[in-house]
Design an enzyme around this catalytic site. Structure first.
Site, mmCIF file in Angstrom:
data_model
loop_
_atom_site.group_PDB
_atom_site.id
_atom_site.type_symbol
_atom_site.label_atom_id
_atom_site.label_comp_id
_atom_site.label_asym_id
_atom_site.label_seq_id
_atom_site.Cartn_x
_atom_site.Cartn_y
_atom_site.Cartn_z
ATOM 1 N N ASP A 9 -5.913 6.008 -4.798
ATOM 2 C CA ASP A 9 -4.764 5.392 -4.137
ATOM 3 C C ASP A 9 -4.933 3.874 -4.163
ATOM 4 O OD1 ASP A 9 -2.648 4.724 -2.554
ATOM 5 O OD2 ASP A 9 -3.215 5.993 -0.845
ATOM 6 N N ASP A 105 1.651 4.518 -7.054
ATOM 7 C CA ASP A 105 0.325 3.961 -6.755
ATOM 8 C C ASP A 105 -0.740 4.998 -6.441
ATOM 9 O OD1 ASP A 105 1.478 4.700 -4.351
ATOM 10 O OD2 ASP A 105 0.623 3.043 -3.225
ATOM 11 N N GLU A 106 -0.455 6.273 -6.718
ATOM 12 C CA GLU A 106 -1.452 7.314 -6.447
ATOM 13 C C GLU A 106 -1.530 8.281 -7.621
ATOM 14 O OE1 GLU A 106 -0.608 9.509 -2.865
ATOM 15 O OE2 GLU A 106 0.098 7.729 -1.816
HETATM 16 MG MG LIG Z 1 -1.311 3.159 -1.862
#
Ligand SMILES: [Mg+2]
Length: 406
Positions: A9, A105-106
């Site tokens: 993450d 974003d992961e």
């Molecule tokens: Mg994040």
């Protein structure tokens, strides 16, 4: 076999990209927001400094400014967010081809088959954090676990730039005290339902009556009850299907700079072995081999060569990379920080044909080598990845190669 899953993450992703674009921002509390000119605009992301003032994602600009009068507002740059997301996912793909992005974003990574290359799963996670930081200036938190849902909890557990391992031994200590809403798929309404049953933590959910939870929440109730107990065999589904894949690569960052040819050879061999095994698994052959080298100053250069015929053999790929290394890097005595072996121009095995002339020797030797490598694949399939790595067979392969170079 127990799986090894990472959830990676990126920390405060939008705000961090803004800081990379403009490092001067690091000195200030910063928020990314829809339209800085409109006071009713909404905060999309904030950096650590703004967070320390209590600025929250999704609140309005005027709410944030009340808490933090010096807040610097910047508009979003979505093109850059996509660009960095791709760079980071490409880094993940150099560790495994099973990468499943979950938002911009992961990503989940299944590294069950590749953790051995780097030592322990925790080392892989630490290595990923380091490479992402060094290559992009962004930080990532990584959860390491045996299920996707626990890995995700792990990436949230310590931030920024941290690794959290959640295993069979410690999950009750780490996961069970967490609020039930931290669990994947427990939204607001499920949370409210569970709380009416007196279930506030993941541990309380795990120890509750499953039929009761499922009578109120249906199939989703069964699912989260299982998740809370560490039962989740949802696979990491690669977003990058084998048929569309244009290349297969594997990289390794060394803890120390290498100049010693024999260590570099060992690295190249291990990476080529892995790349070749992935080619054979996907029933593909490659006709372009490239070697990417990064030096201690983070200068990254690639050199490639086209093979006279497509291959899926470790020995051929290793030989080509060693040739590239010796030709372009060794003489200058440049130290090596990171190596990546990539093959491209992939075609299906059936189209490539079998008995081609080898780079190394005549066709008969190549056939022999091919049958050795296929035998190793079978042994690994039966007894696991570590049953046969660079055993005596491959050591003697090394010997052959050294003779070739004389
Ligand atoms: Mg994040």
């Amino acid at each position: 076999m127990e799986r090894v899953i990472l959830h990676c993450d990126l920390n405060a992703f939008f705000a961090s990209v803004e800081e990379v674009r403009n490092p001067e921002l690091r000195a200030y509390p910063v928020a990314v927001c829809g339209n800085p000119k409109k006071r009713h605009g909404i905060i999309l992301a904030k950096n650590e400094k703004a967070k320390s003032f209590g600025v929250k994602t999704a609140e309005t600009i005027w709410q944030a400014q009340r808490k933090c009068p010096g807040l610097v507002l910047v508009p979003p740059h979505y093109k850059d967010y996509s660009k960095y997301s791709k760079i980071v996912n490409d880094i993940y793909l150099s560790y495994t081809d099973l990468v499943e992005p979950f938002g911009i974003d992961e990503s989940w990574l299944d590294i069950t088959g590749s953790a051995h290359l780097f030592g322990t799963p925790e080392k892989v996670a630490d290595d990923i954090r380091r490479v992402v930081r060094e290559e992009t200036g962004l930080t990532v938190s990584v959860g390491v676990s045996f299920t996707k849902s626990f890995a995700k909890l792990g990436s949230d557990y310590k931030k920024p730039d941290a690794t959290t391992v959640i295993n069979q031994q410690n999950f009750k200590d780490i996961v069970w005290p967490l609020p039930v809403s931290d669990l994947l798929f427990v939204g607001k309404s499920a949370k409210a339902t569970l709380e009416r049953l007196g279930i506030f933590t993941i541990g309380e959910l795990a120890n509750s009556s499953k039929p009761m939870v499922s009578s109120l929440l249906g199939k989703a109730g069964e699912l989260i009850h299982d998740y809370a107990n560490g039962k989740d065999d949802t696979p990491v589904t690669s977003a990058f299907a084998a048929s569309d894949r244009k290349s297969i690569g594997r990289g390794i960052t060394f803890p120390d700079d290498l100049t010693d040819l024999s260590q570099i050879k060992t690295g190249i061999t291990a990476l080529s072995e892995d790349v070749a095994a992935r080619l054979r698994k996907h029933k593909q052959k490659a006709s372009v081999v490239s070697l990417t080298v990064r030096d201690p100053a983070f200068r990254t250069t690639s050199r490639q060569m086209t093979l006279p015929f497509p291959t899926h053999l470790e020995s051929e790929i290793t030989k080509s990379c060693l040739d590239l290394y010796i030709k372009y890097y060794a003489e200058k005595g440049k130290p090596v920080r990171m190596l990546t072996v990539t093959v491209s121009s992939l075609i299906s095995e059936d189209l490539a044909g079998g008995d081609q002339l080898s780079l190394l020797d005549d066709g008969s030797d190549n056939e022999k080598r091919e049958s050795i490598e296929l035998a190793i694949d079978n042994i690994r399939k039966k007894f696991g990845r570590d049953a046969m790595t660079k055993g005596s067979l491959l050591k003697s392969e090394f010997h052959i190669r050294e003779k070739d170079e004389e």
